[in-house]
Design a protein around this motif. Sequence first.
Motif, PDB file in Angstrom:
ATOM      1  N   ILE A 400      31.678  44.753  44.018  1.00 26.73           N
ATOM      2  CA  ILE A 400      31.499  43.864  43.271  1.00 26.73           C
ATOM      3  C   ILE A 400      31.590  44.389  41.844  1.00 26.73           C
ATOM      4  N   PRO A 401      32.555  44.047  40.983  1.00 21.93           N
ATOM      5  CA  PRO A 401      32.935  44.698  39.597  1.00 21.93           C
ATOM      6  C   PRO A 401      32.074  44.416  38.513  1.00 21.93           C
ATOM      7  N   SER A 402      31.794  44.986  37.566  1.00 30.35           N
ATOM      8  CA  SER A 402      30.921  44.831  36.520  1.00 30.35           C
ATOM      9  C   SER A 402      31.960  44.964  35.255  1.00 30.35           C
ATOM     10  N   SER A 403      31.498  44.751  34.084  1.00 31.30           N
ATOM     11  CA  SER A 403      32.733  44.535  32.759  1.00 31.30           C
ATOM     12  C   SER A 403      33.221  45.981  32.632  1.00 31.30           C
ATOM     13  N   SER A 404      32.468  47.107  33.071  1.00 37.04           N
ATOM     14  CA  SER A 404      33.014  48.473  32.876  1.00 37.04           C
ATOM     15  C   SER A 404      33.732  48.944  34.078  1.00 37.04           C
ATOM     16  N   THR A 405      33.943  48.220  34.980  1.00 34.94           N
ATOM     17  CA  THR A 405      34.635  48.905  36.241  1.00 34.94           C
ATOM     18  C   THR A 405      36.025  49.529  36.023  1.00 34.94           C
ATOM     19  N   ARG A 420      38.306  40.102  38.940  1.00 31.47           N
ATOM     20  CA  ARG A 420      37.204  39.483  39.626  1.00 31.47           C
ATOM     21  C   ARG A 420      37.878  38.373  40.555  1.00 31.47           C
ATOM     22  N   SER A 424      33.738  36.431  45.566  1.00 31.48           N
ATOM     23  CA  SER A 424      33.201  37.779  45.507  1.00 31.48           C
ATOM     24  C   SER A 424      34.204  38.939  45.591  1.00 31.48           C
ATOM     25  N   ASN A 450      31.744  52.578  38.298  1.00 34.10           N
ATOM     26  CA  ASN A 450      30.678  51.292  37.565  1.00 34.10           C
ATOM     27  C   ASN A 450      30.847  50.240  38.376  1.00 34.10           C
ATOM     28  N   LEU A 451      30.821  50.161  39.342  1.00 36.60           N
ATOM     29  CA  LEU A 451      30.493  48.489  40.144  1.00 36.60           C
ATOM     30  C   LEU A 451      29.269  48.128  39.872  1.00 36.60           C
ATOM     31  N   GLU A 452      29.177  46.764  40.106  1.00 29.00           N
ATOM     32  CA  GLU A 452      27.590  46.264  40.406  1.00 29.00           C
ATOM     33  C   GLU A 452      26.816  46.906  41.252  1.00 29.00           C
ATOM     34  N   ASN A 453      27.557  47.122  42.688  1.00 31.14           N
ATOM     35  CA  ASN A 453      26.755  47.347  43.720  1.00 31.14           C
ATOM     36  C   ASN A 453      27.078  48.546  44.494  1.00 31.14           C
TER      37      ASN A 453
END
Length: 454
Positions: A400-405, A420, A424, A450-453
């Motif tokens: 799950i990507p974040s904005s900084s992935t 994205r 998901s 830098n993933l969310e998960n």
Amino acid sequence: MYIKICLFLLPFICVAVRYKPNWNSLNSRPLPAWYDEGKLGIFIHWGVFAVPSVGFNSESEWFWNYWKNLKVPSYIEFMENHYRPDFMYADFAKDFTTEFYDANQWAEILNSSGAAYIVFTSKHAEGYTNWPSSTAFNWNSMAVGPKRDIVGELGEAIRTKTNLHFGLYHCLYEWLNPLYNQDKANNWTTSQFSRTKTTPALYEIVKRYKPHIVWSDGDAEAPASYWNSTTFIAWLYNDSPVKDEVVTNDRWGTDCKCKNGGVWTCGDRYQPGKLQPHKWVNAMTIDRQSWGYRRNADSSQYLSIEELLATFAETVSFGGNMLMNIGPTKEGTIVPIFEERLRQMGQWLNVNGEGIRGTKPWSKQNDTLTSGIWYTKKVDAVYAIVLTWPTDILSLAAPIPSSSTTVSLLGYTEKFQWTRRPSSGIDIQIPPIPFNKMPCKWTWIFKLSNLENI
Ligand SMILES: *[C@@H]1O[C@H](CO)[C@@H](O)[C@H](O)[C@H]1NC(C)=O
Ligand SMILES: *[C@@H]1O[C@H](CO)[C@@H](O)[C@H](O)[C@H]1NC(C)=O
Ligand SMILES: *[C@@H]1O[C@H](CO)[C@@H](O)[C@H](O)[C@H]1NC(C)=O
Ligand SMILES: *[C@@H]1O[C@H](CO)[C@@H](O)[C@H](O)[C@H]1NC(C)=O
């Protein structure tokens, strides 16, 4: 100095733990870190079985047992057709010539695989010892055949020429040993064989060769109490010259596999298909059928590098180590097909080692959207091991990507664009990469930071 700091700061941690000769106590020992970090080991099966060196849809190192104990027709026919009628298994030993055995050359080839350790047969179930054992008077490598200390030469070369850990395989039982068969007939109420043969040999190899792995085998018939295994392992962990770094496995008696001892082997070529609660190892062979060398194998019998890497990726994702086996010839050579596979593993790890060594299993082991994707992780990144090169877009459900992935390919400098996925996951855009810019030829690893998960 250490003792002072120790007493001042952490007195209770610094009391040396002593393990008791029972499984509860022995199973509580933490695994030395080098083993899990390294992920890859090379297994080597060598002995008198390298002389007949044939297996008929089965392993060559079991030759004696198939021929004389189990009386498998193909083995009996082979002997009838090619040897004089009174030929005995022991007669093979003088042809275990090893004239090309050069432990320094082996060390270079073994090290080129990128593995962290080796495990070498000190004695297989035929009973022949690859060292001048005081327990195998005329059935050892100094007395008959090579006239050399094979274990000693390899241990010395591995230690002085490489950073590999040196491990030894040792088989508890011996199919045709009369003492063993007598104890067996007595339902293990006597222990003549384990007392006079197995136990002294185990202490001998540890004191003499200081192996960092004691890989036990031959546990299929007698319980650990017959082998007195807990007494030996307690000594190994408490008082032996390798007490801090040594790693063992779980083949110490019929009541141990996948349960007691060090690393779990469970079975040969074990692949649990899910994350394991305990460190385990996939002990497998490059020759699909055999641990010892087989002169009668054709090239289709050898796993390809793609197959080896697929097995390795799955194994590491599920928290295992892979112990990849080769069998040298009676002359002491590692045949080119084995050498090539070892060097290919090393070439691949030179590029991709970051996503393998020192990694831990992630919360997801493989992807549900795209097949053939295996995951590992470190503190700051998830690694997606990709078995088939993706065209245009690599779609993954688990990350799950974040904005900084950021997404990169190990061994390649430019970062990859991604978006994205609506529900998901992540779509990674795969640009055309010129053939000569590809970091490797088989099995690639994408690094997702830098993933969310994570
Ligand atoms: C052992 O292998 C590593 C990794 O492939 C390499 O960097 C190193 O130079 C090798 N050492 C020797 C002595 O060959
Ligand atoms: C060993 O066990 C078997 C099966 O229980 C039995 O038939 C046999 O008599 C036993 N042998 C001895 C020597 O106790
Ligand atoms: C096991 O080892 C211990 C310690 O050496 C010894 O006292 C005991 O007799 C052994 N037991 C067997 C069954 O061999
Ligand atoms: C994930 O791995 C499991 C266990 O090996 C396998 O059964 C399943 O098919 C794999 N899923 C995909 C999508 O490849």
